[in-house]
Design a protein around this motif. Structure first.
Motif, PDB file in Angstrom:
ATOM      1  N   LEU A  56       0.709  -1.391  -0.030  1.00  0.00           N
ATOM      2  CA  LEU A  56       0.021  -0.020   0.126  1.00  0.00           C
ATOM      3  C   LEU A  56       0.896   1.238   0.009  1.00  0.00           C
ATOM      4  O   LEU A  56       0.278   2.456  -0.045  1.00  0.00           O
ATOM      5  N   ASN A  57       2.125   1.086   0.243  1.00  0.00           N
ATOM      6  CA  ASN A  57       3.162   2.236   0.304  1.00  0.00           C
ATOM      7  C   ASN A  57       3.715   2.731  -1.002  1.00  0.00           C
ATOM      8  O   ASN A  57       4.456   3.572  -0.980  1.00  0.00           O
ATOM      9  N   VAL A  58       3.571   1.827  -2.049  1.00  0.00           N
ATOM     10  CA  VAL A  58       3.977   2.263  -3.525  1.00  0.00           C
ATOM     11  C   VAL A  58       3.401   3.457  -3.771  1.00  0.00           C
ATOM     12  O   VAL A  58       2.195   3.736  -3.317  1.00  0.00           O
ATOM     13  N   THR A  59       4.330   4.282  -4.601  1.00  0.00           N
ATOM     14  CA  THR A  59       3.585   5.790  -5.144  1.00  0.00           C
ATOM     15  C   THR A  59       2.141   5.530  -5.818  1.00  0.00           C
ATOM     16  O   THR A  59       1.369   6.445  -5.456  1.00  0.00           O
ATOM     17  N   ASP A  60       1.786   4.481  -6.525  1.00  0.00           N
ATOM     18  CA  ASP A  60       0.755   4.473  -7.139  1.00  0.00           C
ATOM     19  C   ASP A  60       0.457   3.090  -7.861  1.00  0.00           C
ATOM     20  O   ASP A  60       1.627   2.450  -8.224  1.00  0.00           O
TER      21      ASP A  60
ATOM     22  N   ALA B 270       5.042  -2.198 -13.763  1.00  0.00           N
ATOM     23  CA  ALA B 270       6.520  -2.245 -14.032  1.00  0.00           C
ATOM     24  C   ALA B 270       6.779  -3.524 -13.664  1.00  0.00           C
ATOM     25  O   ALA B 270       7.560  -4.364 -14.168  1.00  0.00           O
ATOM     26  N   LEU B 271       6.558  -3.821 -12.282  1.00  0.00           N
ATOM     27  CA  LEU B 271       6.909  -5.128 -11.548  1.00  0.00           C
ATOM     28  C   LEU B 271       6.122  -6.310 -12.419  1.00  0.00           C
ATOM     29  O   LEU B 271       6.865  -7.351 -12.293  1.00  0.00           O
ATOM     30  N   LYS B 272       5.085  -6.134 -12.847  1.00  0.00           N
ATOM     31  CA  LYS B 272       4.376  -7.315 -13.462  1.00  0.00           C
ATOM     32  C   LYS B 272       5.380  -7.704 -14.621  1.00  0.00           C
ATOM     33  O   LYS B 272       5.692  -9.101 -14.859  1.00  0.00           O
ATOM     34  N   LEU B 273       5.853  -6.479 -15.446  1.00  0.00           N
ATOM     35  CA  LEU B 273       6.514  -7.061 -16.599  1.00  0.00           C
ATOM     36  C   LEU B 273       8.082  -7.390 -16.313  1.00  0.00           C
ATOM     37  O   LEU B 273       8.472  -8.412 -16.573  1.00  0.00           O
ATOM     38  N   PHE B 274       8.516  -6.874 -15.034  1.00  0.00           N
ATOM     39  CA  PHE B 274       9.838  -7.360 -14.637  1.00  0.00           C
ATOM     40  C   PHE B 274       9.711  -8.729 -14.178  1.00  0.00           C
ATOM     41  O   PHE B 274      10.727  -9.689 -14.592  1.00  0.00           O
TER      42      PHE B 274
ATOM     43  N   TYR C 180      12.470   4.669  -4.777  1.00  0.00           N
ATOM     44  CA  TYR C 180      11.835   6.025  -5.102  1.00  0.00           C
ATOM     45  C   TYR C 180      10.380   5.773  -5.095  1.00  0.00           C
ATOM     46  O   TYR C 180       9.668   6.915  -4.590  1.00  0.00           O
ATOM     47  N   ASN C 181       9.932   4.711  -5.594  1.00  0.00           N
ATOM     48  CA  ASN C 181       8.288   4.658  -5.645  1.00  0.00           C
ATOM     49  C   ASN C 181       7.998   3.699  -4.449  1.00  0.00           C
ATOM     50  O   ASN C 181       6.860   3.200  -4.526  1.00  0.00           O
ATOM     51  N   GLY C 182       8.749   3.592  -3.569  1.00  0.00           N
ATOM     52  CA  GLY C 182       8.222   2.835  -2.304  1.00  0.00           C
ATOM     53  C   GLY C 182       8.307   1.419  -2.133  1.00  0.00           C
ATOM     54  O   GLY C 182       7.481   0.860  -1.444  1.00  0.00           O
ATOM     55  N   ASP C 183       8.794   0.923  -3.175  1.00  0.00           N
ATOM     56  CA  ASP C 183       8.712  -0.729  -3.155  1.00  0.00           C
ATOM     57  C   ASP C 183       9.816  -1.340  -2.576  1.00  0.00           C
ATOM     58  O   ASP C 183      10.924  -1.708  -3.631  1.00  0.00           O
TER      59      ASP C 183
ATOM     60  N   MET D 143       6.503   3.861 -16.784  1.00  0.00           N
ATOM     61  CA  MET D 143       5.928   3.093 -15.964  1.00  0.00           C
ATOM     62  C   MET D 143       6.277   3.346 -14.325  1.00  0.00           C
ATOM     63  O   MET D 143       5.518   2.968 -13.362  1.00  0.00           O
ATOM     64  N   LEU D 144       7.276   4.254 -14.038  1.00  0.00           N
ATOM     65  CA  LEU D 144       7.480   4.744 -12.467  1.00  0.00           C
ATOM     66  C   LEU D 144       6.935   6.005 -12.515  1.00  0.00           C
ATOM     67  O   LEU D 144       7.135   6.968 -13.138  1.00  0.00           O
TER      68      LEU D 144
END
Lengths: 507, 120, 91
Positions: free
Chosen positions: A89-93, A99-103, A219-222, A286-287
């Motif tokens: 819940l802390n990721v930016t959006d 992006a993570l799905k693709l990675f 940077y995006n909280g992940d 995607m970020l």
């Protein structure tokens, strides 16, 4: 009273490495070496003396287990805390999660392929130093798969697109790009494999995947992704050193090796660079919070650091990889061409796409002053208007693919970014099409290999993918239409996110 | 020096020869300076398809979403078949005029330069 | 002028901080850049991470191989000894 003076002295690092690595090997007595290592001579690489192999890290197995265990303790403590604290819940959006799905669907199966590949080449090389380094790397790669599966497992509880990652890897059109890249390396000989993966990919190119992208995840909280990413990357430094050592070793062993090694460097630079197209798009689009642009990353990690590397290798007669200039010409268009591709075919992807908002377009225009407003903004503004009118654009026809990299033919002429780059070869009466001179060169050097490419679009038309319609193919992919695919705006991911974050649903 | 005789003698089975496509040939179509369609497209068609089917059915299905499509003056379209200038005969079939399996047919529409002239 | 740049990138955490400080003190020609979660140190020709300097900062014995726990990436030729972890280019 006298103190004993003959207490065993602690071994120095070099000595310990020699005892614990080289001295564990033996000379075979009842089989000739070429029977034990039959693949070592297939590619034309000549090795006079495997004892000249220098492993700069001098890591012995006991030290390896000690440090790897420490890394694992740290990593799982963080992943555990991440899960316990609902840190997703802390990721930016929620857009970030795509992006993570693709990675994770693209890279995690490659980590497993690398585990297998290094086990294979560790067995194929006749030298003890190389065997030990490959064995350690094989174990590292298995560790990377496991840490990434733990992260998939957590995100899969809350977001779409993760659950069939293993099934999709062998089927989905864009995942065929990373899969075929690794299959290409695995089906080469051991020296080409290690040049491809350890040198061209890990040493020259993966910094672009792990450094700016993982820094972007932070940077995006992940925290989960930063943790597995940097933990994997700490092994990567050792892998990169192995890659450099392999190149130097082959070149020092025999002058006949130079043209073979240069051809592999040319080929695998281009294969790896094309694969990184996906990373360019992840960084620029995607970020939600961006660390640097693809263009800046390419300048920092390839032009500057790669330039120093190849200047260093010039003493062996190695030059910059062929077509590197094209990668520089493409740096202000690559991410935009890639994002437009997934926007076109977002109905057939297991992650969501969207149009950048006004502040994101301003960032893109600032980072890409020569290209964004002139070429890409008009396209996006049209698509946004279409979407608002209830006609979200999807490309209704399957794309033409490059025979080598398997990416749709989305790249433009190196000197004309408004015209598609078409290249073609004729071989045994058939047409073969390519996205670039780099991919055409690779085909022309080994046509018997690449006439066998499993091209997803052609496979659909041959009837091997569950049927001829998009819904049938999506079912064969195990991609749930309406949930895993389409625009982020209409996605259950977005609805859930707004509910969890207490945000008012817009429109 | 090069690779061993074993490697040099290797032969692969081409995966996409025409007989695998159930009577169809693959045709690649690209519309220059309209990169809103991110890549050229690939369609399977019987070789005895009249060329007019391309302009009346296949191309509209692929490209009609673009605002330039309705403005195309079909008499002024410039065609490139496998890299060479080409004048199609609408009544003859694809095979009869040399459009073969995995041929690439590009169309250029002078005066139509994409969204806002951006080649999109 | 030839490009002989080397770099080391370390995680931005408690374990890496004394290593970063030791590098800064021992390599005055190096440039330190902070990114989210990581620190990248660039220098022309050579970067040394000295065992004695890290030990002086942390007050305990430190094996240069412990750097593996904090390492993100490197560029350059590695030389690892009991006394130091060194990255260099000779061109």
């Amino acid at each position: 009273m006298s103190t004993p003076t003959s207490a065993p002295k602690k071994l120095g690092l070099r000595e310990k490495y020699a005892r614990m690595t080289r001295d564990l090997a033996w000379e075979p007595s009842y089989q000739p070496k070429d029977k034990i290592y039959p693949q070592a001579g297939l590619e034309g690489i000549k090795i006079e003396d495997w004892d000249r192999w220098e492993d700069p890290f001098r890591l012995t197995m006991d030290a390896y287990w000690k440090y790897q265990a420490e890394k694992e303790r740290k990593l799982y403590a963080i992943i555990d805390a991440f899960a316990q604290n609902n840190a997703q819940l802390n990721v930016t959006d929620a857009r970030y999660v795509n992006a993570l799905k693709l990675f994770l669907t693209g890279v995690t199966p490659l980590e497993y392929a690398a585990h297998r590949g290094f086990a294979m080449v560790g067995r194929a090389f006749p030298g003890a130093g190389a065997q030990v380094a490959c064995q350690m790397q094989s174990i590292d790669e298995l560790r990377h798969v496991q840490t990434q599966i733990h992260t998939i497992s957590h995100y899969n509880k809350y977001f779409s697109g993760f659950e069939e990652w293993r099934h999709m890897h062998d089927r989905v059109w864009y995942l065929s790009v990373p899969k075929s890249f690794f299959d290409d390396a695995m089906s080469a000989g051991p020296f080409e494999f290690i040049t491809a993966i350890s040198f061209s990919f890990e040493y020259v190119l993966t910094n672009l995947l792990f450094m700016p992208f993982m820094s972007g995840a932070a940077y995006n909280g992940d925290m989960a992704t930063v943790t597995f990413g940097f933990s994997a990357q700490s092994d990567e430094a050792r892998h990169m050193t192995l890659g450099l050592e392999v190149i130097k070793f082959m070149l020092e062993q025999h002058p006949d090796n130079l043209p073979i090694v240069q051809r592999w460097i040319d080929k695998w630079f281009w294969r790896g660079y094309r694969l990184l197209t996906l990373v360019a798009m992840m960084m620029d689009y995607m970020l939600p919070k961006r660390v640097m642009s693809w263009q800046e990353a390419w300048e920092m990690y390839f032009e500057q650091n790669g330039g120093a590397l190849f200047a260093d290798l010039a003493r062996y007669g190695i030059r910059m990889p062929r077509h590197w200039e094209v990668s520089v010409k493409e740096k202000d268009r690559l991410s935009h061409e890639a994002w437009a591709t997934f926007y076109n075919y977002g109905h057939a992807a297991a992650f969501h796409t969207w149009m950048p908002d006004e502040s994101e377009m301003a960032w893109l225009a600032e980072k890409y002053p020569a290209s964004f407003d002139a070429r890409y903004r008009p396209r996006y503004e049209h698509w946004i208007a279409e979407e608002r009118a209830g006609r979200r654009f999807y490309n209704p026809t399957l794309p033409m693919l490059c025979q080598v990299c398997q990416i749709p033919m989305v790249f433009t002429e190196p000197d004309d970014p408004t015209t598609t780059c078409y290249r073609e070869s004729h071989y045994h009466g058939e047409h073969y099409h390519f996205c670039s001179d780099g991919c055409k060169d690779i085909f022309d050097a080994e046509p018997e290999k690449y006439v066998q490419s499993w091209l997803p679009v052609h496979q659909i038309y041959q009837g091997h993918c569950g049927g001829g319609s998009v819904p049938e193919v999506l079912r064969w992919y195990r991609l749930e239409a309406g949930r895993d695919n389409l625009d982020y705006l209409s996605s259950p991911d977005r609805q859930n996110w707004q509910r969890w974050k207490g945000e008012a649903a817009a429109g | 020096m090069s690779a061993s005789a074993t490697v040099l003698a290797y032969r692969g089975e081409p995966k996409d020869t025409a007989e695998h496509f159930h009577g169809n040939h693959l045709l690649y179509l690209g519309w220059d300076r309209h990169l809103m369609f991110c890549a050229p497209v690939c369609v399977p068609l019987p070789p005895d398809t009249p060329f007019s089917v391309l302009t009346e059915q296949v191309l509209p299905a692929a490209y009609a979403q673009h605002p330039d499509f309705a403005r195309i003056d079909w008499n002024r379209v410039e065609w490139l078949l496998d890299g060479q200038p080409f004048t199609p005969d609408p009544a003859r079939t694809l095979a009869e005029q040399g459009i073969g399996h995995k041929s690439l047919l590009r169309l250029r529409t002078p005066g139509l330069d994409g969204l806002g002239g951006s080649a999109s | 002028m030839s490009n002989n740049r080397v770099y080391i990138a370390l995680q931005n955490n408690e374990d890496a901080r004394p290593i970063i400080e030791a590098i800064e003190a021992d390599n005055p020609h190096a440039t330190v850049t902070h990114f989210p979660a990581m620190v990248k140190i660039d220098a022309d020709g050579r970067i040394e991470v000295r065992r004695a300097s890290v030990e002086a900062l942390i007050g305990r014995a430190w094996d240069p191989q412990e750097i593996h726990l904090s390492l993100v990436s490197i560029s350059g030729n590695v030389d690892e000894t009991d006394e130091a972890f060194i990255l260099e280019r000779h061109n």
